[in-house]
Scaffold this active site. Structure first.
Site, PDB file in Angstrom:
ATOM      1  N   HIS A  46     -26.763  -1.717 -10.152  1.00 30.35           N
ATOM      2  CA  HIS A  46     -27.086  -2.601 -11.273  1.00 30.35           C
ATOM      3  C   HIS A  46     -28.365  -1.953 -11.764  1.00 30.35           C
ATOM      4  CE1 HIS A  46     -25.291  -6.831 -10.619  1.00 30.35           C
ATOM      5  NE2 HIS A  46     -24.305  -5.717 -10.521  1.00 30.35           N
ATOM      6  N   GLU A  67     -31.420  -2.688 -12.636  1.00 30.54           N
ATOM      7  CA  GLU A  67     -32.567  -3.177 -11.898  1.00 30.54           C
ATOM      8  C   GLU A  67     -32.890  -2.409 -10.709  1.00 30.54           C
ATOM      9  OE1 GLU A  67     -30.281  -5.385 -12.976  1.00 30.54           O
ATOM     10  OE2 GLU A  67     -31.111  -7.078 -13.555  1.00 30.54           O
ATOM     11  N   CYS A 120     -29.558 -10.764 -11.119  1.00 29.80           N
ATOM     12  CA  CYS A 120     -28.593 -11.434 -10.313  1.00 29.80           C
ATOM     13  C   CYS A 120     -29.642 -11.544  -8.782  1.00 29.80           C
ATOM     14  CB  CYS A 120     -27.280 -10.857  -9.908  1.00 29.80           C
ATOM     15  SG  CYS A 120     -27.509  -9.193  -8.823  1.00 29.80           S
ATOM     16  N   CYS A 165     -30.614  -8.220  -7.496  1.00 28.61           N
ATOM     17  CA  CYS A 165     -31.689  -7.507  -8.281  1.00 28.61           C
ATOM     18  C   CYS A 165     -32.861  -8.507  -8.101  1.00 28.61           C
ATOM     19  CB  CYS A 165     -31.222  -7.309  -9.696  1.00 28.61           C
ATOM     20  SG  CYS A 165     -29.891  -6.179  -9.783  1.00 28.61           S
TER      21      CYS A 165
END
Lengths: 152, 152
Positions: free
Chosen positions: B52, B54, B82, B85
């Site tokens: 992801h 992040e 999420c 993250c």
């Protein structure tokens, strides 16, 4: 499945972390009765805030299997995963999480947060807890006790 | 700080993800008014369930600054992070999270989970939401709409 056998393998990883002065958490990921990835915390050594054993093992297993989805796998962790690792377990579609000791400070399987065991998740993970919990928990608490003693 | 300026930079990253057929989420991390890391989702391309934006940006910023703690930084994300993250944001001690659109499916800042905005955490993150939210949200919803059209 022999949960005790694989948790002992995760403990071996945790001890490797302790030898490097990293927080002693270890993980193995098992598929079809075989370990496909193993890892321990390496945060300070690699200056990586995401270097928790679970994330490192998941990334290794995904690279090894050539898929970002680890269907049918079991992740053994010595300690209850934190929210970051809990989220990674959900995203990677791990089937079963087996862990040793609860983490009453950041545990994301109910001890503090409810990331993993939330019925609203689009993927449900089977959770088995308490396997070799004393050995797993004592390794961690002993590490911090020693840290405090050195810093006293 | 010009939140709109930096969110536009995060949007540029999100668009790079879309071009690679990855879910269009983008992130920049800012310290002292300068971008120190930028990333977009790369999950399928690198077979990394932890890929992801992040997490990738946090790992880059930590490598660049030589510290696993990103004190005094602002993370701009086009979409509400999420749980994975969110956990990484806490672990890396990011000071401020600025995000665009809410994620009603997996958002960990209150939309679904409460990982980031939990008063029990040992690190509190300042959260500013809704910056360019329509542009950020439309980029994501348009991507999934197009996916469904192709798969219909």
């Amino acid at each position: 499945m022999d949960h005790v056998y694989f948790m002992k393998e995760a403990l071996k990883e945790a001890k490797k972390a302790a030898e490097k002065d990293e927080v002693p958490v270890g993980v193995v990921i098992v598929k079809d009765g075989k370990i496909i990835a193993r890892a321990h915390n390496i945060i300070i050594g690699k200056k990586d805030p995401c270097g928790h054993a679970e994330v490192l093992a998941i990334r290794k297993a995904a690279a090894k299997t050539g898929s970002e989805r680890l269907y049918g796998t079991i992740l053994y962790a010595t300690i209850e995963p934190c929210p970051m690792c809990g989220g990674a377990i959900l995203l990677s579609r791990i089937k079963t999480l087996v862990y040793g000791a609860d983490d009453l400070k950041t545990g994301a399987c109910g001890s503090v947060h409810r990331v993993i065991n939330d019925k609203r998740n689009n993927h449900q993970v089977e959770v088995i807890k308490g396997v070799l919990k004393d050995e797993c928990g004592n390794l961690l608490s002993g590490f911090f006790k020693e840290k405090r003693r050195k810093n006293a």
